[in-house]
Motif scaffolding. Structure first.
Motif, short mmCIF file in Angstrom:
data_model
loop_
_atom_site.label_atom_id
_atom_site.label_comp_id
_atom_site.label_asym_id
_atom_site.label_seq_id
_atom_site.Cartn_x
_atom_site.Cartn_y
_atom_site.Cartn_z
N SER A 1 0.97 -4.83 -1.96
CA SER A 1 1.93 -4.83 -0.85
C SER A 1 1.40 -4.07 0.36
CB SER A 1 3.23 -4.19 -1.30
OG SER A 1 3.00 -2.82 -1.56
N GLY A 2 0.25 -3.40 0.19
CA GLY A 2 -0.29 -2.63 1.30
C GLY A 2 0.07 -1.16 1.24
N LYS A 3 0.93 -0.80 0.30
CA LYS A 3 1.33 0.61 0.20
C LYS A 3 0.23 1.44 -0.46
CE LYS A 3 4.72 3.53 -2.01
NZ LYS A 3 5.72 3.65 -3.04
N LEU A 4 0.01 2.64 0.06
CA LEU A 4 -1.02 3.50 -0.51
C LEU A 4 -0.44 4.35 -1.64
CD1 LEU A 4 -2.77 4.77 2.74
CD2 LEU A 4 -3.45 2.88 1.27
N TYR A 5 -1.26 4.62 -2.63
CA TYR A 5 -0.80 5.47 -3.74
C TYR A 5 -1.97 6.22 -4.32
CZ TYR A 5 -2.80 2.10 -7.01
OH TYR A 5 -3.67 1.30 -7.70
#
Lengths: 419, 302, 334
Positions: free
Chosen positions: A377-381
């Motif tokens: 989704s493009g979210k960083l983690y």
């Protein structure tokens, strides 16, 4: 004119009345248990205060506001991100609100500044931040703390030597105060004991606006960087580092605060692949305790992820509850309360894993080596690469030996390889 | 001290020295360009209206936030730059018209009230945008790292230099080639005289304050992709602007340009040579200039 | 009623009442409220010394954090780093504050009016820069913690009385000073420098001396603050301290010592108590700044004086009118 006069007179009268009537604090002997919370709701660290207050709400969801049969009241105070005001506020919490314990303090410097008040007023202070020496050479009877700034960074150095032995020469960059010195010192000590070389040490003021001058000085002959970023630095530095085209030049490792969740969304791709060490595995760490904490936290902060600033606040409260249970709620006996705080051991319910008191006023804890990755989704983690379990603030050194050396400071360990 | 300094300089000349100097010169220049946008307005406002506008740094920061909101709505970075500047110009004009104007001649009252607005706007930022740090993306067309030989530099900084140069040129044309501009210059020299010569002083004040605020807002938006959006940045960057105003001389365009570049370079090289005295190297030249030439390099005599 | 309090015997009554209030205060206030009042009293010393310049001599300084701060830092450094005793720390703090003032005043006094504001502001940044970055001396961002009070003033209440006694002494000293011929000269300078110059006064020297006195007592406040708070750190010397000090003078009313004290108490109270009530304390403090400047530029005391003067004028007018009426009546009855 007349209206202004009336207004001002009312103001003055109200204040004089306030002088007389305001917080007398003569609460009944066995009223509720009062816990003072020191955080920063305004000023440069305001973001952390917001996260920490949400963590308190998440904590209440899970553990409630009754412990050992007594009601608990929380007294949050804002130090406006200023060290001196933190001291004033702790004094106010102890003498005005008559709290039984104070927890908090965002800067490592705040920790050093408020610690003497614990002994002065014979009131336990749980220093949430990480000033090394408070559990090493400068211990106070009434002070315990959550971790030492150098604690996770000993492990970072170990991991780097073991997993990337080609990185031999490293530049240290950090904020110019206790937190930076201690994090960097811990890294340097273990890194050099394992055959690495720190070839340059640069410290920048926390409110540096333009990092160009520092970035321009980085030695070209180094292979790696150990970076510590505090507060606003976590936002400005990565961008300017990336813009200077250094992304692929150095292997970059560093402190968990660099990519803490509070900044991660804003940092974007500039920090992709950054490796950091911290006492928290990150919001994405799949343990059950962590996921429950993350769910509760998100409810109270517009679906945002918690980072270590929130986890630490939450974890400290769990430990405090545990200590209160151990003494059956008798917090009025401050010495007994303090002793219980110094012997806590919590293995369940902690988002950052088990915490065990080490007898020096600090906790043995897990250290997580994480790198930053991107979801579809493009979210960083944070992806956890390795977990060091039950890490002591003394790393693998014998405490007596360790305590003989000076506290990590700007010039300690000395920079032997800076030519 | 001198020994350390000499040793450092020697170190820098060895190895990649040329590169180092080029990079640092460029950095200093670009930072100076950004500071110019902030300081020019402060200088004009002080020069014409004799107001020490402490809110100026906060205009800069609020401008950044407004620019970010515009960028989020429209997706157009250049629109954000203009919009941020214009909104802040309106805010500035409002404050000038309804507050500062009523306090003309009350120097102390004016400076106190501008500090009140610092606190008010800071709280507004917390209320509207929250305390989370934010980052602004720049358009792809101006986002790359340029290489000339072994010398690398971020193109965004080059863009900032270009904008600042355009603003400086525009201001020069305005001051020297337009009728209104010469009225402004007359007001910098002497308000009473200008008024006697038939200059519409209240209008000049409003325009100058609006223009100064516009520049602060515009500079703020420009700083977004570089410095990030961070609550508290306003008071961190304000001292730089004050140094420029004092060194360059209040109200002087030429002074502001030169002093901005000077401040950018001194800040850069000071941090390299005397990292422990980073602010001192910035403030010391200012103190020296205050002592020998209180009106600044290009200010009119006091 | 309120107006009688500002005159002759009323004034004495107010002073006695205030003294009694301050003296018995620790008996019924919590320990916290005592420390808040300690803050107020220390800041009152700072506000009074600033008022001497702003209110009495017409020199608006926007950099008093520098003199306050250099006293504070010097005392903290010698007391923590060099283990100096309290009297030694006090002496060093005062000397450093005066020394800094002596140099800064030379530079600042070349300007007047708004330029004076600007220059004092800029000079104060220099001290802040040193405090913030001269790590080996000032501890930088960490500041210097662990300043300890000597045993005779270690307790909260004893320290309160100690500060109260000093503040009262400063109040009396300033009171005598402003009523002396020196003080009257200062007011003359405020009203018209050129006139005083023509009359043969050395205006520059008067201003320089006032600056030194003001710096000395600001330094005293700084030293006391260090021993109250046990630490110094850069926020103590940043521009908000300078602004706060000016706000105190403005709230109470420049040119009156009582006003400075009142202003200090009100501002410090606000800072300590407002955020107990609301998270929007920034807005509240901002509104105080704005309303004071717009609605009460001469401060509370100034407002009272104005109203009193107006009342007296009215009364005088009424009396005149009454007499006129009466005589008119007599004439009419004739």
């Amino acid at each position: 004119m007349k209206r202004a006069l009336v207004g001002l007179t009312v103001l003055a009268t109200a204040l004089v009345l306030g002088l007389v009537l305001a917080p007398r604090g003569d609460a009944a002997e066995k009223g509720p248990i009062r816990i003072g919370l020191l955080t920063s709701k305004t000023g440069v660290l305001a973001i952390h205060g917001t996260h920490q207050m949400a963590a308190v709400e998440a904590f209440k969801d899970k553990y409630g506001t009754t412990v050992a049969g007594r009601k608990v009241e929380f007294y949050p105070e804002d130090d406006q991100s200023k060290v001196p005001l933190g001291v004033t506020k702790v004094r106010k919490l102890i003498t005005g609100d008559k709290v039984h314990i104070v927890m908090g303090g965002l800067f490592a410097s705040t920790g050093y500044a408020i610690a003497p008040l614990g002994d002065q007023y014979q009131t336990p202070i749980f220093v949430w931040s990480c000033p090394d020496d408070l559990s090493q050479r400068k211990r106070y009877k009434f002070v315990v703390k959550y971790f030492s700034c150098s604690q996770p960074q000993h492990a970072m150095a170990h991991w780097l030597r073991k997993n990337k032995p080609q990185v031999k020469k490293v530049i240290i960059f950090g904020p110019d105060y206790a937190f930076g010195y201690e994090s960097s010192g811990g890294f340097q000590k273990v890194f050099e004991d394992m055959g690495g070389q720190v070839v340059q040490k640069i410290y920048a003021p926390i409110n540096t606006v333009d990092y160009g001058p520092y970035i321009g000085q980085f030695r070209k002959d180094a292979e790696g960087m150990f970076v510590t970023l505090a507060g606003p630095q976590a936002l400005r530095f990565p961008k300017q580092y990336q813009q200077a085209g250094l992304r692929d030049k150095y292997v970059l490792v560093g402190n968990g605060t660099n990519t803490d969740e509070f900044a991660l969304a804003a940092q974007g791709e500039d920090v992709l692949g950054w490796i950091t060490a911290h006492i928290y595995g990150g919001a994405a760490y799949p343990s059950q305790d962590n996921q429950e904490f993350v769910r509760n936290f998100k409810k109270h902060l517009g679906n945002k992820d918690p980072g270590y600033y929130a986890e630490g606040y939450y974890g400290a409260l769990v430990l405090i509850y545990k200590a209160i249970e151990a003494i059956k709620g008798d917090v009025e006996n401050k010495a007994k309360f303090m002793e219980a705080l110094g012997r806590t051991k919590v293995t369940e319910g902690m988002p950052g894993g088990p915490k065990v008191s080490d007898g020096y006023g600090n906790l043995n804890t897990n250290v997580y080596i994480r790198d930053v990755r991107k979801e579809a989704s493009g979210k960083l983690y944070h992806h956890v690469l390795h977990v060091y379990e039950n890490v002591s603030q003394f790393w693998s050194y014998r405490p007596e030996e360790f305590l003989k050396q000076a506290v990590y400071d700007k010039d300690f360990p000395p920079c032997k390889f800076c030519k | 001290m001198a020994v350390i300094f000499a040793r450092r300089v020697l170190c820098l000349f060895r190895g990649t020295a040329m590169n180092y100097w080029l990079t640092q010169l460029f950095n200093g220049f670009s930072y100076g360009a950004l500071i110019f946008l902030l300081a020019m307005g402060l200088s004009l406002i002080f020069g014409v209206m004799q107001v020490i506008n402490v809110t100026h740094g906060t205009y800069f920061l609020v401008g950044t936030y407004i620019g970010l909101s515009i960028l989020t709505w429209t997706g157009n970075f250049y629109l954000a730059i203009l919009g941020g500047g214009l909104v802040i110009a309106l805010v500035g004009i409002f404050i000038e018209r309804f507050f500062l104007r009523r306090l003309r001649g009350n120097d102390l009252g004016q400076v106190l009230i501008t500090f009140g607005f610092v606190l008010l706007l800071q709280d507004a930022i917390l209320l509207i945008w929250g305390p989370d740090p934010k980052l602004m993306g720049e358009p792809k067309s101006i986002s790359f790292t340029a290489h000339i030989g072994s010398f690398t530099f971020p193109s965004y900084r080059l863009f900032v230099i270009v904008v600042a140069a355009a603003v400086a040129a525009g201001l020069w044309l305005f001051e020297n080639k337009t009728k209104f501009g010469s009225a402004v210059r007359a007001a910098v020299d002497d308000v009473e005289m200008a008024s006697g010569m038939g200059v519409n002083v209240p209008l000049v004040f409003t325009v100058v304050f609006g223009l100064g605020s516009f520049l602060a807002g515009l500079g703020g938006v420009l700083s977004g992709p570089w410095l990030g959006l961070q609550y508290g940045l306003d008071l961190e960057i304000l001292p730089y602007a004050f140094v420029v105003v004092i060194v360059g001389g209040m109200g002087s365009l030429k002074g502001a340009i030169l002093a901005s570049l000077l401040v950018g370079l001194v800040d850069n090289f000071g941090k390299g040579f005397f990292p422990d005295l980073a602010y001192f190297t910035l403030f010391l030249p200012m103190a020296v200039i205050l002592a020998v030439r209180p009106q600044g390099l290009f200010g009119r005599t006091l | 009623m309120i107006f009688e309090l500002l005159r002759g015997r009323g004034r004495v009554a107010v002073a006695v009442a205030a003294l009694v209030f301050f003296a018995v205060y620790p008996w019924f206030a919590s320990r916290f409220m005592i420390t808040v009042l300690v803050q107020c009293l220390i800041m009152a010393i700072l506000a009074m010394s600033l008022d001497l310049m702003v209110g009495y001599t017409g020199m608006a300084s926007l950099g008093h954090a520098a003199y306050f701060g250099s006293g504070a830092y010097a005392a903290a450094i010698v007391s923590v780093t060099y283990k100096a005793s309290f009297p030694e720390a006090l002496a060093v703090g005062l000397i450093v504050a005066v020394a800094v003032t002596a140099v800064f005043a030379l530079v600042a006094l070349r300007a007047t009016g708004v330029y004076f504001l600007m220059i004092t502001f800029a000079l104060a940044m220099l001290i802040w820069g040193l405090a913030y970055r001269w790590n080996s001396m000032t501890g930088g961002e960490n500041g210097i913690a662990g300043v300890q009070r000597p045993s005779f003033i270690a307790g909260t209440t004893t320290f309160y009385y100690f500060v109260l006694a000093i503040a009262a002494a400063v109040f009396v000293f300033f009171g005598v000073l402003v009523r002396s011929s020196f003080g009257r000269t200062l007011v003359g300078i405020r009203e018209s420098e050129s006139r005083m110059r023509t009359l043969g006064y050395n205006v520059w020297l008067h201003k320089y001396i006032v600056f030194l006195i003001s710096g000395l007592f600001s330094g005293l406040a700084g030293v006391l603050w260090v021993f109250y708070d046990s630490l110094v750190a850069p926020p103590l010397v940043d521009l908000s301290t300078s602004f706060d000090a000016l706000l105190m003078v403005s709230v109470g009313g420049g040119g009156t010592l009582v006003g400075a004290v009142l202003g200090a108490v009100i501002v410090k109270m606000l800072e300590n108590l407002v955020n107990l009530v609301t998270d929007r304390w920034l807005t509240v403090v901002a509104l105080v700044y704005i309303t004071v400047v717009l609605l009460a530029p001469q401060g509370i005391i100034g407002l009272l004086r104005d109203l009193m003067a107006r009342r007296e004028m009215n009364r005088a007018a009424l009396e005149v009118a009454g007499r006129a009426n009466a005589s008119a009546g007599k004439e009419g009855s004739k």
